[in-house]
Motif scaffolding. Structure first.
Motif, PDB file in Angstrom:
ATOM      1  N   ALA A  15       0.944  -0.992  -0.079  1.00  0.00           N
ATOM      2  CA  ALA A  15       0.128  -0.247  -0.030  1.00  0.00           C
ATOM      3  C   ALA A  15       0.903   1.144  -0.015  1.00  0.00           C
ATOM      4  O   ALA A  15       0.580   2.241  -0.940  1.00  0.00           O
ATOM      5  CB  ALA A  15      -1.159  -0.150   1.048  1.00  0.00           C
ATOM      6  N   ASN A  16       1.884   1.172   0.779  1.00  0.00           N
ATOM      7  CA  ASN A  16       2.720   2.328   1.028  1.00  0.00           C
ATOM      8  C   ASN A  16       3.642   2.586  -0.703  1.00  0.00           C
ATOM      9  O   ASN A  16       3.742   3.675  -0.817  1.00  0.00           O
ATOM     10  CB  ASN A  16       3.942   2.242   2.088  1.00  0.00           C
ATOM     11  N   LYS A  19       1.113   4.158  -2.651  1.00  0.00           N
ATOM     12  CA  LYS A  19       1.060   5.670  -2.414  1.00  0.00           C
ATOM     13  C   LYS A  19       2.324   6.469  -3.164  1.00  0.00           C
ATOM     14  O   LYS A  19       2.026   7.616  -3.406  1.00  0.00           O
ATOM     15  CB  LYS A  19       0.977   5.815  -0.853  1.00  0.00           C
ATOM     16  N   ALA A  22       1.503   7.265  -6.414  1.00  0.00           N
ATOM     17  CA  ALA A  22       0.162   7.958  -6.739  1.00  0.00           C
ATOM     18  C   ALA A  22       0.335   9.632  -6.906  1.00  0.00           C
ATOM     19  O   ALA A  22      -0.414  10.307  -6.464  1.00  0.00           O
ATOM     20  CB  ALA A  22      -0.809   7.547  -5.422  1.00  0.00           C
TER      21      ALA A  22
END
Length: 162
Positions: A15-16, A19, A22
């Motif tokens: 997830a990091n 991110k 992103a």
């Protein structure tokens, strides 16, 4: 498998990573690095091609370095950047394929809906929204509080009333 103290589960690490990816400027920098025959570009070359403020590019490159997506090397007065792993280029290619396939499928669904939809009075196709009704046509009861029109053609959003 038990995690060591201070070690995050893999899904959090992923997830990091996402991110860190992103932001359009970061994706653009990665695509440029991936496409470069030498596999390396200077900050000046990235600035020319991305066209953002130098301080903004610096911040984006710092995020990518911190997440080990890119590596940097100073050569004289220039800092060169490269992808940290060939898997980054593969990830970009997979994302591109996924998005193109999704867009193609969406276009095919729209075309099928248009081809199979009867024409409404006023020359409007039942599969397409009337002029000015684009967002309302695709929005179901869950988002607007209104029921999906009983005579509307095509699939209804999940949870919409008939």
């Amino acid at each position: 498998m038990k995690l060591a103290p201070g070690q995050a589960p893999l899904y959090e690490v992923k997830a990091n990573l996402f991110k860190a990816l992103a932001h359009p400027a970061r994706i653009r920098a990665l695509e440029l690095l991936s496409a470069d025959p030498a596999g390396t570009l200077t900050v000046s070359e990235l600035l020319e091609r991305i066209e953002i403020e130098p301080s903004h590019l610096s911040q984006h490159l710092r995020v990518l370095r911190r997440h080990r997506v890119v590596v940097s090397e100073r050569r004289g007065s220039h800092v060169h950047y490269a992808l940290a792993h060939p898997g980054v280029a593969e990830l970009l290619a997979i994302a591109r394929r996924f998005l193109l396939d999704s867009l193609e499928a969406e276009e095919a669904e729209r075309a099928a809906a248009l081809l199979g939809a009867p024409e409404l009075p006023g020359g409007h196709d039942a599969g397409a929204p009337a002029p000015g009704a684009g967002a309302a046509r695709r929005t179901g009861a869950a988002e607007t509080g209104r029921a999906w029109p009983a005579d509307a053609a095509g699939p209804r959003p999940a949870g919409s009333a008939r």
